[in-house]
Scaffold this motif. Structure first.
Motif, PDB file in Angstrom:
ATOM      1  N   PRO A 134       0.815  -1.215   0.000  1.00  0.00           N
ATOM      2  CA  PRO A 134       0.000   0.000   0.000  1.00  0.00           C
ATOM      3  C   PRO A 134       0.848   1.264   0.000  1.00  0.00           C
ATOM      4  N   ILE A 135       0.258   2.350  -0.446  1.00  0.00           N
ATOM      5  CA  ILE A 135       0.941   3.642  -0.544  1.00  0.00           C
ATOM      6  C   ILE A 135       0.228   4.648   0.344  1.00  0.00           C
ATOM      7  N   GLY A 136       0.994   5.418   1.098  1.00  0.00           N
ATOM      8  CA  GLY A 136       0.406   6.448   1.939  1.00  0.00           C
ATOM      9  C   GLY A 136       1.184   6.633   3.225  1.00  0.00           C
ATOM     10  N   GLU A 137       0.677   7.489   4.092  1.00  0.00           N
ATOM     11  CA  GLU A 137       1.304   7.768   5.371  1.00  0.00           C
ATOM     12  C   GLU A 137       0.535   7.076   6.487  1.00  0.00           C
ATOM     13  N   GLY A 138       1.215   6.829   7.580  1.00  0.00           N
ATOM     14  CA  GLY A 138       0.552   6.172   8.706  1.00  0.00           C
ATOM     15  C   GLY A 138       1.478   6.059   9.892  1.00  0.00           C
ATOM     16  N   GLU A 139       1.289   4.997  10.667  1.00  0.00           N
ATOM     17  CA  GLU A 139       2.107   4.785  11.848  1.00  0.00           C
ATOM     18  C   GLU A 139       2.128   3.311  12.216  1.00  0.00           C
ATOM     19  N   ILE A 140       3.127   2.925  13.017  1.00  0.00           N
ATOM     20  CA  ILE A 140       3.203   1.567  13.533  1.00  0.00           C
ATOM     21  C   ILE A 140       2.116   1.415  14.590  1.00  0.00           C
ATOM     22  N   TRP A 166       8.205  -8.376  14.217  1.00  0.00           N
ATOM     23  CA  TRP A 166       7.547  -7.820  13.024  1.00  0.00           C
ATOM     24  C   TRP A 166       6.804  -6.552  13.421  1.00  0.00           C
ATOM     25  N   LEU A 167       6.675  -5.640  12.477  1.00  0.00           N
ATOM     26  CA  LEU A 167       5.986  -4.373  12.721  1.00  0.00           C
ATOM     27  C   LEU A 167       4.773  -4.272  11.793  1.00  0.00           C
ATOM     28  N   GLU A 168       3.658  -3.840  12.352  1.00  0.00           N
ATOM     29  CA  GLU A 168       2.458  -3.627  11.529  1.00  0.00           C
ATOM     30  C   GLU A 168       2.157  -2.137  11.422  1.00  0.00           C
ATOM     31  N   PRO A 169       2.243  -1.565  10.231  1.00  0.00           N
ATOM     32  CA  PRO A 169       1.818  -0.178  10.054  1.00  0.00           C
ATOM     33  C   PRO A 169       0.364  -0.102   9.588  1.00  0.00           C
ATOM     34  N   ALA A 170      -0.327   0.926  10.011  1.00  0.00           N
ATOM     35  CA  ALA A 170      -1.614   1.273   9.419  1.00  0.00           C
ATOM     36  C   ALA A 170      -1.338   2.392   8.424  1.00  0.00           C
ATOM     37  N   ILE A 171      -1.824   2.243   7.202  1.00  0.00           N
ATOM     38  CA  ILE A 171      -1.591   3.232   6.144  1.00  0.00           C
ATOM     39  C   ILE A 171      -2.893   3.964   5.867  1.00  0.00           C
ATOM     40  N   GLU A 172      -2.856   5.288   6.007  1.00  0.00           N
ATOM     41  CA  GLU A 172      -4.048   6.119   5.844  1.00  0.00           C
ATOM     42  C   GLU A 172      -5.200   5.586   6.706  1.00  0.00           C
TER      43      GLU A 172
END
Length: 335
Positions: free
Chosen positions: A191-197, A233-239
């Protein structure tokens, strides 16, 4: 879903089983047969030092670190975390990163199960930071961004607008596939976009997404089999959306610098430890798709449009894997 809760419960049980060090009437900790003792006798004005009492393997490592944090997080001004504790003792990161299977093989060392390697030896010491140092490291963590330029196959750790590390990665393939874990056909693009862990898993479970079969070993690039390593492992949420596209290590680094995964950002094993200790929950991430970049000499470079976004454009609502994000789903690691 059951596997996810099992994984969470396992981590919780490990954390809760860490004993706190009792304190005598004098206010000094009582030494006992535990993970560590505290040495502050020579100069009580100095930061306390934890002395390791037994060899700590990767398998026991997180429980050990949790026990230290539990002991010191209760002190005034000590809002301590595992990330801060390790950042002030950077040799721990160096040791963990050195356990990379391929780095060890370059030295002629074959390790079947990395979880049995010793991170900290009996007699090693760990310094506990004071309140001002904790605040300074936390501020640096608050100003860190995990930046991934997908067509460049690069992940950068950016701290206070300066690039601290650059790692080669692999990204999702430009195709769709049926995954049993998702029970439908999904896009494998990253996915493309900004987010956070939004979540970290320190002891992931490994399942083939096509068959749903769980596995514990992996076939390496050199055709040898080993146990799967225990690397966070790290999970980011994107947008604001959780696609299940993780940041995690691959046991097959020949796939780095390629669009090869099922949507995840894959890293080298040693690199994954460094990324982990710069990206606690809440760390900002930026998954971008920029084709015009500069090489190491500052010369402009046009990257290959791996997702052909120049032709069809990017649909931010495209369907991506909605599967348990802490179950391994990289085909190259199945056997």
């Amino acid at each position: 879903m059951l596997l996810r809760y099992f994984s969470i419960a396992l981590v919780v049980m490990c954390c809760c089983s860490c004993a706190r060090l009792p304190v005598a009437e004098s206010g000094k900790p009582v030494e006992q047969d535990t993970f560590f003792v505290i040495n502050q006798d020579e100069d009580p004005m100095q930061d306390p030092v934890v002395v390791v009492q037994h060899d700590i393997t990767v398998k026991k490592y997180f429980a050990f670190m949790d026990s230290i944090v539990a002991r010191y997080d209760t002190l005034p001004g000590h809002i301590l975390s595992e990330h801060i504790l390790v950042r002030v003792n950077p040799r721990i990161i160096d040791t963990l990163a050195s356990f990379d299977y391929y780095k060890l093989m370059e030295q002629g060392i074959f390790i079947y199960d990395q979880r049995d390697l010793v991170v900290l030896h009996q007699g090693d010491s760990i310094r506990i930071p004071d309140a001002s140092e904790i605040a300074e490291i936390q501020d640096r963590l608050n100003h860190t961004v995990i930046d991934v330029n997908i067509p460049e196959f690069k992940l950068r750790i950016i701290e206070r607008d300066s690039v601290k590390y650059t790692f080669c990665v692999r990204v999702g393939r430009n195709e769709s596939k049926y995954l049993k874990t998702a029970q439908r056909v999904v896009s494998l693009k990253t996915p493309i976009g900004e987010g956070e862990i939004v979540r970290v898993e320190r002891n992931p479970i490994f399942v083939n997404p096509v068959t749903g079969e769980r596995y514990t070993s992996t076939k390496r690039d050199d055709e040898r089999y080993t146990m799967m390593p225990q690397i966070p492992w790290l999970e980011p949420a994107i947008e604001g959306k959780r696609f299940g596209s993780l940041i995690h290590p691959t046991t097959n680094p020949k796939t780095l610098d390629k669009a090869y995964s099922n949507g995840c950002v894959g890293t080298g094993e040693g690199d994954a430890w460094i990324i982990y200790y710069h990206a606690p929950v809440g760390t900002k991430v930026n998954f971008r798709y920029e084709l015009d970049v500069k090489d190491e000499n500052g010369n402009p470079v046009k990257l290959k449009d791996i997702y052909k976004l120049g032709e069809v454009g990017f649909n931010p609502d495209m369907e991506l894997p909605e599967i348990d994000p802490f179950i391994e789903h990289e085909f190259s690691e199945c056997h």
